[in-house]
Design an enzyme around this catalytic site. Structure first.
Site, short mmCIF file in Angstrom:
data_model
loop_
_atom_site.label_atom_id
_atom_site.label_comp_id
_atom_site.label_asym_id
_atom_site.label_seq_id
_atom_site.Cartn_x
_atom_site.Cartn_y
_atom_site.Cartn_z
N VAL A 1 -56.88 30.91 -14.15
CA VAL A 1 -55.65 31.66 -14.36
C VAL A 1 -55.04 31.27 -15.70
O VAL A 1 -55.09 30.10 -16.11
CB VAL A 1 -54.65 31.44 -13.20
N CYS B 1 -33.21 34.53 0.15
CA CYS B 1 -33.30 34.76 1.59
C CYS B 1 -33.19 36.26 1.82
O CYS B 1 -32.27 36.91 1.31
CB CYS B 1 -32.18 34.02 2.31
N ASP C 1 -33.17 30.39 -2.33
CA ASP C 1 -34.03 29.39 -1.71
C ASP C 1 -34.81 28.71 -2.83
O ASP C 1 -35.21 29.36 -3.81
CB ASP C 1 -35.01 30.03 -0.73
#
Length: 153
Positions: free
Chosen positions: A73, A51, A58
């Protein structure tokens, strides 16, 4: 902006974990099925960031779906890139959308969407969704399979 590398230099190598997304390198390799319209899905069930106000951790479940074009990727570089958010202070929306935009910048896919399913803090889950637009016609697009958060019961 995230660094881009063509090839798989991190795969099979001892690579230090990047401390931030700016230090991370997303690698791409040539798509061996460039002519085919297909969906690739990456799920990160233990994504973490901080946060930006309180510094508290979080947690999110990320689901990344994309229809490759010329590039795919390299998965180890994606894992290291996602892990680089662990010590970054950013709001849920910023993390989710930035990851989507960084992948688009690296891969130039036919289409991409990301769902960020953030676990509750302060009693409220936050789900963030971003995409490049409508999916291409004919793309098999399964549901991301994440039900709304409802706690116990």
């Amino acid at each position: 902006m995230v660094k881009i590398h063509d090839g798989a230099s991190q795969l099979g190598a001892n690579v230090a974990a990047p401390r931030s997304p700016e230090e991370a390198t997303l690698e791409r390799v040539a798509n061996p099925h460039e002519e085919a319209l297909y969906l690739a899905r990456f799920t990160a069930p233990e994504f973490t960031s901080l946060c930006p106000v309180t510094g508290q951790p979080d947690f999110a479940l990320l689901v990344i779906d994309y229809a490759p074009d010329k590039w795919i990727v390299e998965s180890k570089s994606l894992k290291l890139y996602l892990g680089s958010f662990r010590n970054r202070g950013a709001f849920h929306e910023d993390c989710t959308v930035r990851i989507g935009k960084d992948l688009v910048a690296v891969l130039a896919p036919r289409w991409l969407r990301i769902g960020g399913y953030w676990y509750p803090r302060g009693g409220m889950p936050i789900d963030v969704f971003w995409s490049t637009g409508a999916p291409p016609p004919g793309l098999w697009l399964p549901d991301q399979g994440v039900p709304p958060y409802r706690g116990r019961g």
